[in-house]
Every structure is written in structure tokens, then in C-alpha cells.
Design an enzyme around this catalytic site. Structure first.
Site, mmCIF file in Angstrom:
data_model
loop_
_atom_site.group_PDB
_atom_site.id
_atom_site.type_symbol
_atom_site.label_atom_id
_atom_site.label_comp_id
_atom_site.label_asym_id
_atom_site.label_seq_id
_atom_site.Cartn_x
_atom_site.Cartn_y
_atom_site.Cartn_z
ATOM 1 N N ASP A 86 -9.517 35.583 43.244
ATOM 2 C CA ASP A 86 -10.652 34.682 43.438
ATOM 3 C C ASP A 86 -10.212 33.283 43.809
ATOM 4 O O ASP A 86 -9.048 32.898 43.658
ATOM 5 C CB ASP A 86 -11.530 34.654 42.193
ATOM 6 C CG ASP A 86 -10.786 34.198 40.936
ATOM 7 O OD1 ASP A 86 -9.588 34.526 40.807
ATOM 8 O OD2 ASP A 86 -11.392 33.517 40.086
ATOM 9 N N GLU A 145 -10.245 34.405 37.669
ATOM 10 C CA GLU A 145 -9.245 33.505 37.096
ATOM 11 C C GLU A 145 -9.729 32.068 37.082
ATOM 12 O O GLU A 145 -9.353 31.286 36.194
ATOM 13 C CB GLU A 145 -7.933 33.606 37.886
ATOM 14 C CG GLU A 145 -6.742 32.918 37.220
ATOM 15 C CD GLU A 145 -6.607 31.432 37.552
ATOM 16 O OE1 GLU A 145 -5.826 30.744 36.875
ATOM 17 O OE2 GLU A 145 -7.273 30.962 38.501
#
Length: 361
Positions: free
Chosen positions: A71, A131
């Protein structure tokens, strides 16, 4: 579709151009899973939500976990990526969201996962979601809880941006809400009340004068930090406030436990009415005393330094796995709107990691 056949630089461009802001990783996770199914029959692939774990099962004496998150922070008119030349250094670079944090590192890992059918050590490749948001949402944390056996390893490498040099361990992080109470009164008769915001002023002055500690842990110097990050207080424009809270963030050296860090914060704000620990995450010691870490450091060169932020090496450390950060890109450009990664760092990271995995780590 993604295709690593043209190398990790081209793969970096392809991965970045798949929008994957936290919470929207499905498309990129699908692309990674499809690539592994088509091009990496030597790997056993497991999926947990949008986290993918791919393992060699060669019966080697040692196993290395190599991980990266899929991400990014939100896009701000910085996709699709484009090739640029740095005005100062003259280096060829890829510009755009995710180039630094951390699609270049993911590209290096994914290219090697496909290419290395028989590395000299068994390898667990990990690509995970969520994350860049609250640690409670971490795909890595979730997958570790759901299938801990998939993450057993002797050493771990996290592909966070480090300018292509090893950064050992990481600082811990803690957030606390510090409360100061007062007494409401009409502002025209302020002497009848107690101004909670004024009470908090001494703490803010103390924070502004705070000198961060520099603490050496296993040969690496970690710099601590204690900062106000938010303040709340006030009732109305003509009311003396009866409550004020300061949210603080404490970045602490990995020699401290989260409990010890909480004690530091409570002592610092000993004049407060209460100190509420909102969340905390342990740091990770450098991990460079492990034999595999020493071999890796020798292979990629350079003097290791401390990782001053918090990273998911902490999760590996909590499992008893020594872990380091190593990836292309300047960490100071992570999340910046002008993220850009040197092409040479991608190539160098790929070559160094490949050589180490091929010759026996």
C-alpha cells in the site's frame, strides 16, 4: 498485468501505476498472486486477505523472510509515474507516488521471487496490506496471528527505503494523551475559574526545550524524540476552559520496553491530572549480531546505521527473528508529493540481494 521479465526497474513502474492506497490493495495483490501462479511454480503461495506469503520448500538449513508492503499513502496528482533526471545529481530517477515507499523494494523482491527457483537458503517472500495506517489493521500482523508457522525464519529483511544501505532495528513509538483540568467561569470574571489551557502551557514550554536522547544499542545510535502532535481544549469564546489535552508522540530507543517508555512519559508530565497511553509499539534491536545478518551486511556493503522510525522489523523481532531494513529510495522522500527513486539504487539492491541469496547467504 505485471511482468518482471524486463527487470526490477520496469517492474517498479508497473507496480506504482496500480493505485494501491491503504484499503485499496486488492488489485495489486491480485496481480502479484496471478504472477506467482503463472511464473513461480517453485513457490507455495498462501493468501490472507490482501497479504501474500510465498515460500520455497527446498529443505535448506536456514530460512530468510523478505517482506514489503503493497500500500501507499494517498495519491496527490503524482501518478502515473514518469522518468526524470535529477537536477542536482544528474541521476536517472522514477518519480511518483510509491516509488520510494515502497514499490521499488517490492519490485526487487518480486523479480527475485520469480527468478530464483533454487536459492541457497529457503526464502519466505511476503507482500502485505495496510502498512500505512493504524497498526491494528496491519496485514502482516493479521497474517502472523492467523498462520504463525508461515513466518518462521532465522533472519528477516524488510524492503523499506534506506538509500540502499542497511538500517538495523527500529525505534519504538508511543502516543499518549495528557490531560489538564480546570474550572469553568465566565471570561469576564476569569479569576473565578482555573484555565486548563494555561495550566498546559508549562508542559508545552517543557516540550519545546526537550533535548532528545541519543542512545547506543548494539553499536548503533538511536535518537529519541518527544513531541506534541495535537492539542484540544476550550468551550466557547467567553468561557474559561475546564479541560485541555495534549497528544504527544514518544519515539524511544529499542533498549526500552513500551512499559518503560510509558513510565518516561508519565514522569515527564508529572504535573498533569492524568496521562492516558493511547497506543504503543515496541522497537527492535539492530539484529546485526546474527550470522545471517553479518553475511548480508558484508554482501551489500556500507556501514549499517539505526532506523530512527518504526517499521515492521518490530513484528519479526517480537517473534525472535533478527531483522533489518534494506531497500532503494531516500526515506526522507517517503510520503512526499515528489517521491522519486534512483534507478541505480534499484539495480544495485537487486544485484546485491540476488548475489547473497545465490551464494549461500
Amino acid at each position: 498485468m505485471i511482468d518482471p521479465s524486463e527487470g526490477p526497474v520496469a517492474l517498479t513502474r508497473q507496480l506504482c501505476d496500480i493505485p494501491s492506497v491503504s484499503g485499496d490493495e486488492r488489485a495489486i495483490a491480485d496481480a502479484v498472486e496471478r504472477l506467482l501462479a503463472e511464473r513461480a511454480p517453485h513457490l507455495s503461495v498462501h493468501r490472507d486477505g490482501d497479504t501474500i506469503v510465498a515460500r520455497t520448500e527446498l529443505g535448506r538449513a536456514r530460512r530468510v523472510a523478505i517482506a514489503g508492503h503493497l500500500d501507499t499513502v494517498p495519491i496527490n496528482d503524482n501518478l502515473p509515474v514518469r522518468d526524470i533526471v535529477d537536477d542536482v545529481s544528474g541521476e536517472a530517477m522514477i518519480w511518483g507516488r510509491g516509488t520510494v515507499d515502497m514499490k521499488a523494494g517490492v519490485a526487487v523482491q518480486l523479480a527475485l521471487a520469480v527468478e530464483l527457483a533454487e536459492p541457497a537458503v529457503d526464502v519466505t517472500w511476503i507482500w502485505y496490506d495496510h502498512e500505512e495506517v493504524s497498526s491494528a489493521l496491519s496485514g502482516l500482523g493479521r497474517a502472523m496471528r492467523n498462520a504463525p508457522e508461515l513466518f518462521e525464519a532465522d533472519f528477516a529483511i524488510l524492503g523499506e527505503p534506506t538509500n540502499g544501505r542497511i538500517e538495523g532495528g527500529c525505534n519504538g513509538t508511543l502516543r499518549a494523551r495528557v490531560h489538564y483540568a480546570g474550572k469553568r467561569a465566565h471570561s469576564a470574571r476569569a479569576w473565578m475559574g482555573v484555565n486548563a489551557i494555561h495550566r498546559a502551557g508549562a508542559a508545552l514550554s517543557k516540550l519545546a526545550a526537550f533535548e532528545p536522547a541519543r542512545i547506543v544499542v548494539d553499536g548503533l545510535e538511536y535518537r529519541e524524540g518527544l513531541n506534541a502532535v495535537r492539542i484540544d481544549g476550550g468551550v466557547a469564546g467567553n468561557v474559561i476552559p475546564d479541560d485541555c489535552s495534549i497528544e504527544v508522540n514518544y519515539r524511544f530507543a529499542p533498549s526500552r520496553t513500551p512499559e518503560e517508555a510509558a513510565d518516561v512519559v508519565r514522569v515527564f508530565f508529572d504535573d498533569a491530572d492524568s496521562v492516558e497511553i493511547v497506543d504503543s509499539a515496541a522497537g527492535a534491536r539492530p539484529g546485526l549480531d546474527a550470522p545471517l545478518a553479518q553475511g548480508f551486511a558484508a554482501a551489500v556493503g556500507g556501514d549499517p546505521t539505526a532506523k530512527l522510525g518504526w517499521t515492521d522489523v518490530s513484528r519479526f523481532s517480537a517473534l525472535g527473528i533478527p531483522a533489518v531494513n534494506f531497500g532503494p529510495g531516500d526515506p526522507l522522500l517517503a510520503h512526499a508529493d515528489d517521491e522519486r527513486v534512483p534507478v541505480a539504487q534499484i539495480d544495485a539492491g537487486y544485484a546485491g540481494l540476488r548475489a547473497w541469496l545465490e551464494r549461500g547467504a
